[in-house]
Design an enzyme around this catalytic site. Structure first.
Site, PDB file in Angstrom:
ATOM      1  N   PRO A  10       0.788  -1.224   0.000  1.00 16.14           N
ATOM      2  CA  PRO A  10       0.000   0.000   0.000  1.00 16.14           C
ATOM      3  C   PRO A  10       0.828   1.285   0.000  1.00 16.14           C
ATOM      4  CG  PRO A  10      -0.167  -1.144   2.109  1.00 16.14           C
ATOM      5  CD  PRO A  10       0.506  -2.080   1.154  1.00 16.14           C
ATOM      6  N   ASN A  11       0.331   2.218  -0.781  1.00 16.43           N
ATOM      7  CA  ASN A  11       0.872   3.580  -0.898  1.00 16.43           C
ATOM      8  C   ASN A  11       2.179   3.657  -1.687  1.00 16.43           C
ATOM      9  OD1 ASN A  11      -1.238   4.896   0.664  1.00 16.43           O
ATOM     10  ND2 ASN A  11      -0.402   3.771   2.396  1.00 16.43           N
ATOM     11  N   ARG A  18       4.919  10.900  -2.702  1.00 10.32           N
ATOM     12  CA  ARG A  18       4.672  10.659  -1.290  1.00 10.32           C
ATOM     13  C   ARG A  18       5.916  10.981  -0.458  1.00 10.32           C
ATOM     14  NH1 ARG A  18       4.691   4.539   1.131  1.00 10.32           N
ATOM     15  NH2 ARG A  18       3.923   5.125   3.174  1.00 10.32           N
ATOM     16  N   TYR A  23      11.048   9.061   1.013  1.00  5.69           N
ATOM     17  CA  TYR A  23      11.037   7.971   0.031  1.00  5.69           C
ATOM     18  C   TYR A  23      11.692   8.323  -1.303  1.00  5.69           C
ATOM     19  CZ  TYR A  23       7.769   5.939   3.383  1.00  5.69           C
ATOM     20  OH  TYR A  23       7.193   5.438   4.524  1.00  5.69           O
ATOM     21  N   ASN A  74       7.982  -5.498  -0.496  1.00  2.00           N
ATOM     22  CA  ASN A  74       7.863  -4.349   0.400  1.00  2.00           C
ATOM     23  C   ASN A  74       6.392  -4.280   0.800  1.00  2.00           C
ATOM     24  OD1 ASN A  74       7.652  -1.942   1.752  1.00  2.00           O
ATOM     25  ND2 ASN A  74       8.889  -0.775   0.299  1.00  2.00           N
ATOM     26  N   ALA A  77       2.947  -0.538   5.109  1.00  2.00           N
ATOM     27  CA  ALA A  77       2.500  -0.553   6.509  1.00  2.00           C
ATOM     28  C   ALA A  77       1.967  -1.919   6.952  1.00  2.00           C
ATOM     29  CB  ALA A  77       1.441   0.524   6.730  1.00  2.00           C
ATOM     30  N   GLU A  98      12.355  -9.225   2.404  1.00  2.00           N
ATOM     31  CA  GLU A  98      11.585  -8.020   2.748  1.00  2.00           C
ATOM     32  C   GLU A  98      12.465  -6.783   2.546  1.00  2.00           C
ATOM     33  OE1 GLU A  98       9.311  -8.382   6.376  1.00  2.00           O
ATOM     34  OE2 GLU A  98       9.803  -6.321   6.928  1.00  2.00           O
ATOM     35  N   HIS A 100      12.615  -2.461   2.767  1.00  2.00           N
ATOM     36  CA  HIS A 100      12.045  -1.162   3.133  1.00  2.00           C
ATOM     37  C   HIS A 100      12.964  -0.073   2.624  1.00  2.00           C
ATOM     38  CE1 HIS A 100       8.932  -2.985   5.457  1.00  2.00           C
ATOM     39  NE2 HIS A 100       9.837  -3.782   5.993  1.00  2.00           N
ATOM     40  N   ARG A 107      12.611   5.594  12.658  1.00  2.00           N
ATOM     41  CA  ARG A 107      11.352   6.335  12.536  1.00  2.00           C
ATOM     42  C   ARG A 107      10.423   6.034  13.724  1.00  2.00           C
ATOM     43  NH1 ARG A 107       9.043   5.463   6.730  1.00  2.00           N
ATOM     44  NH2 ARG A 107       7.772   7.245   7.404  1.00  2.00           N
TER      45      ARG A 107
HETATM   46  C1  DQA Z   1       8.035   1.310   4.049  1.00  2.00           C
HETATM   47  C2  DQA Z   1       8.045   1.602   5.564  1.00  2.00           C
HETATM   48  C3  DQA Z   1       6.659   1.422   6.160  1.00  2.00           C
HETATM   49  O1  DQA Z   1       6.672   1.720   7.537  1.00  2.00           O
HETATM   50  C4  DQA Z   1       5.675   2.348   5.492  1.00  2.00           C
HETATM   51  O2  DQA Z   1       4.379   2.144   5.997  1.00  2.00           O
HETATM   52  C5  DQA Z   1       5.705   2.238   4.001  1.00  2.00           C
HETATM   53  C6  DQA Z   1       6.996   2.145   3.338  1.00  2.00           C
HETATM   54  C7  DQA Z   1       9.397   1.613   3.419  1.00  2.00           C
HETATM   55  O3  DQA Z   1       9.612   1.155   2.295  1.00  2.00           O
HETATM   56  O4  DQA Z   1      10.230   2.318   4.001  1.00  2.00           O
HETATM   57  O5  DQA Z   1       4.673   2.303   3.350  1.00  2.00           O
HETATM   58  O6  DQA Z   1       7.753  -0.060   3.849  1.00  2.00           O
END
Ligand code: DQA
Length: 145
Positions: A10-11, A18, A23, A74, A77, A98, A100, A107
């Protein structure tokens, strides 16, 4: 040729727009194009997908488990609370790495927990979009040994 599925949660479709101070400025399309080229240099094929929906990510994990050699994930959240995605990873027998983009440990405290990490091969955290390439390289290397 090995097939690696890159899944973004998501996102992550909002990359570039964003919170760019966290990011970066690359869009998801930029990243996916870069990964397709990188895959050629690694002698593998990547298939990139993104969804904002938990069930869709679970379905893609199951599908990858049948058809691919590894997954770069990835979970966004979902990382921090989705036991369903955790169980989907545990249900497949191919390696899942995984990734990030941000250093989640630097954070908010809710980002310090990953419910998915214990069932992955490993995590790559805090190297921006390079993390996806590092994960692909690790999957390619791991499978040739
Ligand atoms: C993320 C870190 C997560 O906490 C966040 O909710 C994201 C992006 C990252 O790539 O740093 O959506 O996965």
């Amino acid at each position: 040729m090995k097939k690696i599925v890159v899944l973004n949660g998501p996102n992550l479709n909002r990359l570039g727009l964003r919170e760019p101070h966290i990011y970066g400025h690359e869009t998801l399309k930029d990243v996916e194009t870069k990964l397709e080229h990188f895959a050629e240099t690694q002698g593998c094929i990547v298939q990139c997908k993104q969804s904002n929906h938990e069930g869709q990510i679970i379905d893609w994990l199951h599908e990858a488990g049948e058809q691919a050699d590894g997954v770069v994930l990835n979970p966004g959240a979902f990382t921090h609370y989705s036991y369903a995605i955790r169980d989907a990873i545990a249900s497949i027998s191919i390696p899942v790495i995984e990734v990030h983009l941000s250093n989640v440990h630097a954070r908010e405290s809710f980002r310090h927990t990953s419910v998915t990490a214990p069932v992955t091969k490993g995590q790559i955290i805090g190297f921006g979009t390079l993390g996806y390439q590092l994960a692909i390289a690790a999957l390619v290397e791991g499978e040739t040994k």
